[in-house]
Design a protein around this motif. Structure first.
Motif, PDB file in Angstrom:
ATOM      1  N   PRO A 106      -2.222 -61.825  23.820  1.00 12.90           N
ATOM      2  CA  PRO A 106      -2.829 -60.470  24.024  1.00 12.90           C
ATOM      3  C   PRO A 106      -3.255 -59.737  25.247  1.00 12.90           C
ATOM      4  N   GLN A 166       1.072 -57.122  29.886  1.00 10.00           N
ATOM      5  CA  GLN A 166       1.954 -56.105  30.590  1.00 10.00           C
ATOM      6  C   GLN A 166       3.514 -56.519  30.907  1.00 10.00           C
ATOM      7  N   GLY A 172       5.034 -60.964  24.884  1.00 13.75           N
ATOM      8  CA  GLY A 172       4.736 -60.304  23.537  1.00 13.75           C
ATOM      9  C   GLY A 172       3.812 -61.151  22.873  1.00 13.75           C
ATOM     10  N   THR A 183      -4.745 -55.508  24.002  1.00 11.78           N
ATOM     11  CA  THR A 183      -3.341 -55.274  23.597  1.00 11.78           C
ATOM     12  C   THR A 183      -3.075 -53.894  23.816  1.00 11.78           C
ATOM     13  N   SER A 228      10.811 -54.057  26.896  1.00 10.95           N
ATOM     14  CA  SER A 228       9.511 -53.500  26.467  1.00 10.95           C
ATOM     15  C   SER A 228       9.451 -53.743  25.037  1.00 10.95           C
ATOM     16  N   THR A 229      10.599 -53.414  24.332  1.00 11.32           N
ATOM     17  CA  THR A 229      10.667 -53.742  23.006  1.00 11.32           C
ATOM     18  C   THR A 229      10.471 -55.178  22.275  1.00 11.32           C
ATOM     19  N   ASP A 243       7.057 -55.847  23.009  1.00  9.96           N
ATOM     20  CA  ASP A 243       6.221 -54.742  22.473  1.00  9.96           C
ATOM     21  C   ASP A 243       5.031 -54.553  23.116  1.00  9.96           C
ATOM     22  N   ARG A 244       5.412 -54.164  24.611  1.00  6.58           N
ATOM     23  CA  ARG A 244       4.538 -53.929  25.451  1.00  6.58           C
ATOM     24  C   ARG A 244       4.985 -52.674  26.390  1.00  6.58           C
ATOM     25  N   ARG A 272       0.325 -51.641  22.853  1.00 10.57           N
ATOM     26  CA  ARG A 272       1.540 -51.677  22.199  1.00 10.57           C
ATOM     27  C   ARG A 272       2.726 -50.641  22.862  1.00 10.57           C
ATOM     28  N   ALA A 273       3.568 -50.898  22.818  1.00 16.86           N
ATOM     29  CA  ALA A 273       4.697 -50.174  23.509  1.00 16.86           C
ATOM     30  C   ALA A 273       4.948 -48.707  22.605  1.00 16.86           C
ATOM     31  N   SER A 274       4.396 -48.812  21.519  1.00 15.98           N
ATOM     32  CA  SER A 274       4.335 -47.569  20.532  1.00 15.98           C
ATOM     33  C   SER A 274       3.032 -46.918  20.755  1.00 15.98           C
ATOM     34  N   THR A 275       2.165 -47.283  21.423  1.00 16.28           N
ATOM     35  CA  THR A 275       0.714 -46.909  21.485  1.00 16.28           C
ATOM     36  C   THR A 275       0.876 -45.260  22.237  1.00 16.28           C
TER      37      THR A 275
END
Length: 574
Positions: free
Chosen positions: A228, A231, A225, A569, A255-256, A259-260, A571-574
Motif C-alpha cells: 500500500p 509509487q 503493487g 494507495t 503502471s498497469t 496499478d500505480r 491507483r492508476a485509474s484514480t
C-alpha cells in the motif's frame, strides 16, 4: 494552550480556494484551528501582510546522501519546501553490502554530479538493508523525507558483478523482487528505475538498471503493487528524445502491472516549439485507455544548466562522445586536441541520433560562464561565437582550445531562453493537465550544474507576480496539494484542521530567488551551486520552526515517511 498561533495571515490553504484573512492555531504538530482563534499560545507570530501556505512538496530530489550531513535539505527548505522525496532515477544508497559501497558512491558521483570527495567523507555506510538506512534518518532530519528504492542498487545487491552488462535470470529476478519486497515492507515508497542513455556509472558503463529487460521491470512493478501507498518512477531515453510506441508500451505496462501512477522527469515546454510537449503528454492518454497512468513532472521555469568537459555529464549523451569523455583527464585532453577526434565529435553532436541534445551543438551560442587559464581571461562571460570570431577560429575549435587550456574545468551554459511571457503562458496551460505535475527539481544532485531548489520561489515570483499566468492560490495548490495527492500523502499539503502543521510564511510582493553561486560547504570542503531565497520568512515542519529568514534553526522535527503508514494507495485509474 496552543503551541503556536499565527495571526493576521492571508491564508492560502492549498486547495485553490481564495485567500482569506485569519489565524491558524497549532498543537502537538497538527493544525487545530483555522480562521478565528481565541486560545492562548506559547508562541505567537503576527503575519500581517504575509501569505501563509502549506509547506511545499518536491517529488523529485536526490537528497539521499546530503541528509546525512545536512538534515535541513538546504537550500530547498529556504525556498519553502517541507517535504522531499528521494531515491529517484534508480539510484539509492541501499540496499548495499560492503563490496558494493565503492561502486554506488562512484556511480552517484558520476551520474548525479555529487562530488566524490564529499560522498566519501560524509557517508559511513553503517547499513546494509533499506530499513537499516531509513532508521539512520529517523529523528535526525529537519524536513519530511520519503524515498523510493533504486533499481540499480537492488540489481547490484541481487546480481553482484552480473548486474553490470548482463541480463537477469529468472532466479536473479526472484532475488530482486524479494529485496524490493523487503524494502517496501520497511517503508520504501516504491521503485525507481532508469534506462536513460545519459546514465553511466563511475567507469563509464551503463548503470545496472539500463540492462534490465521488460520482463524484469514488469516483475518489479508487480511487486510494488502488492504494497500500500507505493509509487513508480522511471527515466527512459524517450524522456529526452520523445517517446516511441515501445516506450509508451513499457511505461504503461509497468503502471498497469503495479496499478500505480508512474511519473517521469522532466517535461520541457517552450513557446519556441509549442507542439513539442504534446506527444510526450499523449502517452498519458494512451496509458489511460489501457488502465494505466503516466504522469510527467515539469518545471515552472526554463532550466539553466552549467556543463563541463571535466564531469562530462549530459555531453556524454551525444553520439560518440562517451568514449572520449570517460577517458582519464590527461588522455581526454590529448584526444580533444586531435583534429580527427574533433571532427568525429562534431559530426556526432549534429547527427539525427543526438535527438534533443543536438541543441547543444550550436557551439557559437554556448556561454563561457567561468574560465581558469590566464589566456582565457578575455573569454569569461562571452559566447563561444564571440571568442571564435576574435580568434579567427571555427567555434568548435575555439571551444575545445579554451577547454584544454582550462584543464577541462571551463563552465559552459547554453544561452538563456524559455523565460519570456509566452513561455510562461504555455507552461501554465500544461500545469493544468491532469497528468502534468510541477516538480522534477533534482535538488541535491548535479551540484556543479545547477540549483534546482529555486523552482518554488521562481513560480511565485515570476509565474504569479511578474507574468501573472496563474493566481497565487492556484500556484500554491500546484506545489502543495497536487504533488501531495499524487503520492497519497496523508494529511499533508493543505492548511486544514487535523492536518500536519507543515507551513511556510512568505511575502508575495518580494518572494523570489537570487543568482546561483558556488559555496564550499560540502564534506571535505567540496563545492556546490546554491541560490538564496528572498521573501520566505518562516518555515515550520510539524509546527516547529526549522528556518527563519533563510537560516536554519537547528530543530529536527522531520518525519521519515514510510509507505502505507504515511501514504495512502493511489491507483492508476484514480
Amino acid at each position: 494552550m496552543l503551541d503556536l498561533l499565527i495571526r493576521n495571515a492571508s491564508i492560502v490553504d492549498g486547495t485553490g480556494a481564495p485567500a482569506r484573512h485569519g489565524t491558524v492555531g497549532v498543537r502537538d504538530g497538527r493544525i487545530v484551528a483555522v480562521g478565528e482563534v481565541d486560545e492562548p499560545a506559547a508562541k505567537t507570530v503576527d503575519a500581517e501582510g504575509q501569505t501563509l501556505a502549506p509547506g511545499f512538496v518536491d517529488l523529485h530530489t536526490h537528497y539521499d546522501a546530503q541528509l546525512f550531513w545536512d538534515p535541513t535539505a538546504s537550500p530547498s527548505v529556504q525556498h519553502g519546501v517541507t517535504t522531499v522525496f528521494g531515491g529517484n532515477c534508480g539510484f539509492t544508497l541501499a540496499p548495499a553490502g560492503p563490496d558494493q559501497q565503492d561502486y554506488l558512491t562512484r556511480m552517484l558521483a558520476r551520474v548525479e554530479g555529487m562530488p566524490l570527495e564529499a560522498l566519501q567523507a560524509g557517508l559511513d555506510w553503517q547499513w546494509s538493508s533499506f530499513g537499516d538506512w531509513l532508521a539512520r534518518l529517523d529523528g535526525n532530519i529537519a524536513v519530511n523525507a520519503g524515498f523510493l528504492v533504486g533499481h540499480s542498487a537492488i540489481r547490484l545487491a541481487a546480481m553482484g558483478d552480473d548486474a553490470i552488462g548482463g541480463g537477469a535470470t529468472p532466479e536473479q529476478i526472484d532475488s530482486m523482487t524479494a529485496l524490493l519486497d523487503a524494502a517496501l515492507a520497511d517503508g520504501a515508497l516504491g521503485l525507481s528505475t532508469s534506462q536513460s542513455h545519459t546514465h553511466n556509472d563511475g567507469d563509464g558503463n551503463p548503470v545496472p538498471s539500463r540492462h534490465a529487460a521488460p520482463d524484469e521491470l514488469l516483475a518489479l512493478a508487480a511487486t510494488v503493487g502488492r504494497h500500500p501507498g507505493t509509487q513508480l518512477e522511471a527515466i527512459i531515453a524517450g524522456c529526452l528524445n520523445g517517446f516511441t510506441d515501445d516506450d509508451i508500451a513499457l511505461l504503461t505496462g509497468m503502471s498497469t502491472a503495479a496499478d500505480r501512477p508512474l511519473n517521469w522527469n522532466v517535461l520541457g515546454v517552450s513557446a519556441a516549439n509549442p507542439q513539442g510537449h504534446e506527444k510526450q503528454l499523449s502517452a498519458s492518454q494512451l496509458a489511460a485507455e489501457q488502465g494505466g497512468r503516466i504522469v510527467a513532472l515539469t518545471m515552472p521555469h526554463a532550466t539553466r544548466i552549467r556543463l563541463s568537459f571535466l564531469s562530462g555529464f549530459v555531453l556524454d549523451g551525444l553520439p560518440g562522445w562517451r568514449e572520449v569523455l570517460h577517458l582519464p583527464v590527461p588522455e581526454r585532453i590529448q584526444a580533444l586536441a586531435d583534429p580527427a577526434v574533433r571532427r568525429r565529435l562534431d559530426e556526432g553532436a549534429h547527427s539525427e541520433e543526438a535527438g534533443i541534445l543536438a541543441a547543444l551543438a550550436n557551439w557559437e551560442r554556448l556561454v563561457l560562464v567561468e574560465t581558469f587559464a590566464p589566456e582565457n581571461a578575455d573569454a569569461t562571460g562571452r559566447t563561444v561565437g564571440q571568442v571564435a570570431a576574435a580568434r579567427n577560429q571555427q567555434p568548435f575549435d575555439a571551444l575545445l582550445d579554451i577547454v584544454i587550456a582550462d584543464e577541462l574545468r571551463t563552465g559552459l551554459s547554453p544561452q538563456s531562453f524559455g523565460d519570456d511571457k509566452a513561455d510562461w503562458q504555455l507552461r501554465a496551460q500544461v500545469w493544468r493537465h491532469r497528468d502534468a505535475v510541477i516538480g522534477g527539481s533534482d535538488a541535491g544532485a548535479h551540484l556543479d550544474m545547477m540549483c534546482g531548489a529555486t523552482y518554488t520561489t521562481s513560480l511565485l515570483g515570476h509565474g504569479v507576480r511578474e507574468h501573472q499566468v496563474v493566481t497565487l492560490e492556484e500556484a500554491v495548490r500546484l506545489i502543495t496539494d497536487v504533488p501531495a495527492r499524487l503520492y497519497g500523502l496523508k494529511q499533508r499539503g493543505r492548511i486544514a484542521e487535523g492536518w500536519f502543521a507543515d507551513l511556510v510564511l512568505f511575502d508575495p510582493a518580494t518572494v523570489d530567488h537570487g543568482p546561483e553561486r558556488t559555496r564550499y560547504d560540502l564534506p571535505a570542503g567540496a563545492p556546490r551551486l546554491v541560490a538564496d531565497a528572498t521573501g520566505i520568512g518562516r518555515v515550520w515542519v510539524g509546527g516547529v520552526e526549522v528556518c527563519r529568514d533563510g537560516v536554519a534553526t537547528g530543530a529536527l522535527p522531520g518525519t521519515v515517511l514510510r509507505s502505507g503508514r504515511d501514504t495512502a494507495t493511489v491507483r492508476a485509474s484514480t
